[in-house]
Design a protein around this motif. Structure first.
Motif, PDB file in Angstrom:
ATOM      1  N   PRO A 291     -15.137  -9.555 -11.330  1.00  0.00           N
ATOM      2  CA  PRO A 291     -14.431  -8.213 -11.434  1.00  0.00           C
ATOM      3  C   PRO A 291     -15.413  -7.181 -12.307  1.00  0.00           C
ATOM      4  CG  PRO A 291     -13.909 -10.301 -13.388  1.00  0.00           C
ATOM      5  CD  PRO A 291     -14.373 -10.831 -12.026  1.00  0.00           C
ATOM      6  N   ARG A 292     -16.651  -7.466 -12.746  1.00  0.00           N
ATOM      7  CA  ARG A 292     -17.511  -6.391 -13.553  1.00  0.00           C
ATOM      8  C   ARG A 292     -18.503  -5.928 -12.452  1.00  0.00           C
ATOM      9  NH1 ARG A 292     -17.190 -10.578 -17.246  1.00  0.00           N
ATOM     10  NH2 ARG A 292     -18.779 -10.940 -16.803  1.00  0.00           N
ATOM     11  N   PRO A 294     -20.144  -3.122  -9.908  1.00  0.00           N
ATOM     12  CA  PRO A 294     -19.571  -1.462  -9.533  1.00  0.00           C
ATOM     13  C   PRO A 294     -19.795  -1.759  -8.737  1.00  0.00           C
ATOM     14  CG  PRO A 294     -21.772  -2.356 -10.739  1.00  0.00           C
ATOM     15  CD  PRO A 294     -20.885  -3.624 -10.864  1.00  0.00           C
ATOM     16  N   TYR A 296     -18.298  -2.663  -6.283  1.00  0.00           N
ATOM     17  CA  TYR A 296     -16.214  -3.142  -5.449  1.00  0.00           C
ATOM     18  C   TYR A 296     -15.109  -2.434  -6.498  1.00  0.00           C
ATOM     19  CZ  TYR A 296     -19.664  -6.027  -2.827  1.00  0.00           C
ATOM     20  OH  TYR A 296     -20.819  -6.669  -1.877  1.00  0.00           O
ATOM     21  N   THR A 297     -15.468  -1.665  -7.172  1.00  0.00           N
ATOM     22  CA  THR A 297     -14.431  -1.550  -8.363  1.00  0.00           C
ATOM     23  C   THR A 297     -13.715  -1.090  -7.109  1.00  0.00           C
ATOM     24  OG1 THR A 297     -16.318  -1.889 -10.249  1.00  0.00           O
ATOM     25  CG2 THR A 297     -14.208  -0.279 -10.217  1.00  0.00           C
ATOM     26  N   ASP A 298     -14.107   0.188  -6.400  1.00  0.00           N
ATOM     27  CA  ASP A 298     -12.653   0.487  -5.578  1.00  0.00           C
ATOM     28  C   ASP A 298     -11.903   0.053  -4.682  1.00  0.00           C
ATOM     29  OD1 ASP A 298     -14.837   0.690  -4.113  1.00  0.00           O
ATOM     30  OD2 ASP A 298     -14.750   2.532  -2.888  1.00  0.00           O
ATOM     31  N   HIS A 300     -10.924  -3.319  -5.716  1.00  0.00           N
ATOM     32  CA  HIS A 300     -10.034  -4.064  -6.237  1.00  0.00           C
ATOM     33  C   HIS A 300      -8.323  -4.168  -5.579  1.00  0.00           C
ATOM     34  CE1 HIS A 300     -12.687  -3.990  -9.846  1.00  0.00           C
ATOM     35  NE2 HIS A 300     -13.591  -4.788  -9.348  1.00  0.00           N
TER      36      HIS A 300
END
Length: 597
Positions: A291-292, A294, A296-298, A300
């Motif tokens: 989850p942290r 960066p 693959y943040t977009d 999720h």
């Protein structure tokens, strides 16, 4: 002089001329010819039985009394011990000789002290180990498998093997001079022991500790059975390595990491995933990222497309499963074929998809259907190469789990099994050492004891074998099509329980006993009290249980010793022995312990 007087009291009519033998000088070094005859005489006179040995001691003590004295040999607390039952997989080796020598010294010493002493012999049926060696023998000598013979035909051959090996083991024990009470010898599949096993299973089930459920297990495709942790060898490889597995002529290439791209649905983006087992991609249900992370943040909550099946699978977040620093930081989630993925699936509510059958052949629809799993790997790689989805193949240091019985690469398989909840039992076993009811010698092994017991999990006690105790559980079906699983000490009890569970007349219920057998360690864990007649309230159980001591090798502190303590406390309310003495192991030049199988 006292020994000669007590000996003369037992020599009337004996073929072995004890008095003449005692008159001979001892040879300067050990000579088996000099000692021959003694063992048979000891056994003939019953001197290894606690009753006769005690009587002999009292008689010798009385013979030493001064005239008119009223002194008597005082009765004391008995000394009891069971011989760790050797497996009937083969004949004894040097490790057994060490065990017998230590235990015989302890038993004879306590007997000489005047204690009523019992040392119980026995043999263990050793389910998976014995079945494996007999299967190999039949294949080598007859060119047949157990499936060619059928269950009954195969079991006849295993019983013949058992009779031969057990007889040889007994002869070896006698040759070592072991002062065992052979009148009380037990086999872990004799009638009385089978009664104890069924009783234990039913009691644990009724206490809510045993249940049948689908969970991941270590699986040997060659044996078509679940196996225990102790039967999994970890083979380390530093890179691409070819391993030979049974049932496949072509070696299996391990130690490679395959990087595969999954397209993001509805876009031209992709996410790369690395795996050592591309054949399991048929069972992918998600891709997990941290989850942290960066990178693959977009992504999720978006969907990825499995390049092998075309199915859309979600991108999920899991900080326990994913290591951001390892590989691409994205992992495929295949709960049906990986222990960690299964745990993640439970946390995330993901489905379990199984893509291999019990023999390791692919069940998923598509070009690999029906293939051996490692043949399917080759097919999958060809498809991924052709589509451009296979981005990299790199050498990868890894540990390969290999079945110690068959040499096959172990798989993770989710299937219905019988599981024993050991959490409360483990805590109680740890408490027994903490509060001093059980003493472990040497004390350094207390650390191992507590570490293992603090990390116990469910114990899979079922095995898909033919040699062993059939599980006393039955699938009950009513005339109306209702069904449920019930347990029972016998068919009659199971039928009564099924009638109550299904609310149907007992005579309208069809019972089918579970084909599986119990893990050998389940029955072995009952040995200290089942060998004395439990669940019956026998004189031996009242007199000699709990045992005074358990003496054994340090290698089975958890697999046998801890489980005996867990079972003993759960089923009898007592620790099964007061002390545990662990001896060192006999090993070869490479550090490997001795083995019969």
């Amino acid at each position: 002089a006292a020994l000669r007087r007590s000996v003369r009291a037992y020599t009337a009519g004996a073929e072995f001329r004890v008095a003449a033998h005692l008159a001979q000088p001892l040879p300067p070094k050990y000579d088996p010819k000099f000692t021959s005859g003694w063992y048979g005489w000891w056994e003939q006179q019953g001197l290894f039985r606690p009753e006769e040995a005690r009587a002999a001691h009292v008689a010798a003590a009385r013979a030493e009394e001064p005239a008119g004295s009223s002194a008597r040999a005082a009765e004391s607390e008995p000394f009891s011990m069971v011989l760790p039952p050797p497996n009937v997989t083969g004949t004894l080796h040097l490790g057994h000789a060490l065990t017998v020598s230590i235990q015989d010294a302890l038993v004879r010493w306590n007997r000489m002290r005047g204690k009523t002493t019992l040392w119980v012999p026995g043999c263990d049926h050793a389910g998976i180990a014995t079945q494996s060696v007999v299967e190999k023998k039949i294949l080598r000598e007859q060119g047949l498998t157990r499936h060619d013979l059928g269950r009954e035909g195969f079991l006849r051959q295993v019983w013949a093997w058992k009779d031969d090996k057990a007889g040889h083991i007994d002869a070896q024990m006698r040759g070592l001079g072991a002062s065992l009470d052979w009148s009380r010898a037990r086999f872990t599949m004799d009638e009385g022991f089978s009664t104890a096993v069924a009783e234990a299973f039913v009691r644990l089930h009724d206490a809510g500790l045993l249940a049948r459920r689908a969970r991941p297990v270590h699986w040997s495709c060659h044996l078509r059975s679940a196996i225990s942790d102790i039967e999994v060898n970890s083979v380390s490889v530093e890179g691409a390595t070819d391993l030979t597995v049974p049932g496949r002529a072509k070696p299996v290439r391990v130690g490679q990491l395959y990087t595969v791209s999954y397209r993001i649905a509805g876009s031209d983006r992709e996410i790369a995933v690395s795996t050592t087992r591309p054949e399991t991609m048929f069972g992918d249900v998600a891709i997990a990222v941290h989850p942290r992370d960066p990178r693959y943040t977009d992504l999720h909550g978006q969907m990825a497309v499995n390049p092998l099946t075309g199915e859309h699978i979600p991108i999920v977040l899991d900080e326990k499963l994913v290591d951001m620093e390892l590989g691409t930081g994205a992992v495929k989630v295949t709960p049906g074929h990986d222990m960690n993925d299964y745990a993640a699936g439970l946390r995330l509510g993901l489905p379990v998809v199984t893509v291999m059958d019990a023999a390791g052949r692919m069940t998923a629809a598509g070009p690999a259907h029906g293939l051996h799993r490692f043949d399917a790997r080759d097919v999958v790689l060809d498809i991924l190469k052709a589509s451009g989805a296979l981005r990299d193949v790199a050498a990868h240091a890894m540990t390969v789990p290999v079945c110690s019985r068959s040499g096959d690469i172990v798989e993770t398989r989710v299937c219905p099994q019988w599981f024993l909840d050991c959490r409360g039992m483990s805590a109680a076993a740890a408490d027994a050492v903490t509060d001093g009811r059980l003493k472990i010698i040497p004390e350094q092994f207390r650390v191992n004891w507590f570490r293992w017991l603090e990390n116990t999990h469910e114990w899979c006690v079922s095995r898909q074998l033919w040699w062993g105790h059939r599980i006393p559980a039955y699938l009950a079906r009513s005339a109306q099509g209702k069904e449920c699983w019930v347990v029972g000490r016998n068919d009659a009890e199971a039928r009564v329980r099924a009638a109550a569970a299904l609310a149907e007349p007992a005579d309208q219920i069809v019972l089918s006993q579970d084909e599986d057998v119990l893990d050998t360690w389940f029955s072995s864990a009952l040995f200290p009290f089942a060998a004395l007649g439990w669940p019956g309230k026998t004189p031996d159980l009242a007199r000699f249980y709990p045992n005074s001591l358990l003496e054994t090798g340090q290698d089975i502190l958890f697999f046998w010793v801890a489980r005996m303590v867990m079972m003993g406390q759960s089923l009898t309310g007592q620790v099964p022995f007061k002390e545990v003495y662990l001896h060192a192991m006999v090993r070869d030049g490479q550090g490997r312990k001795m083995s019969k199988s």
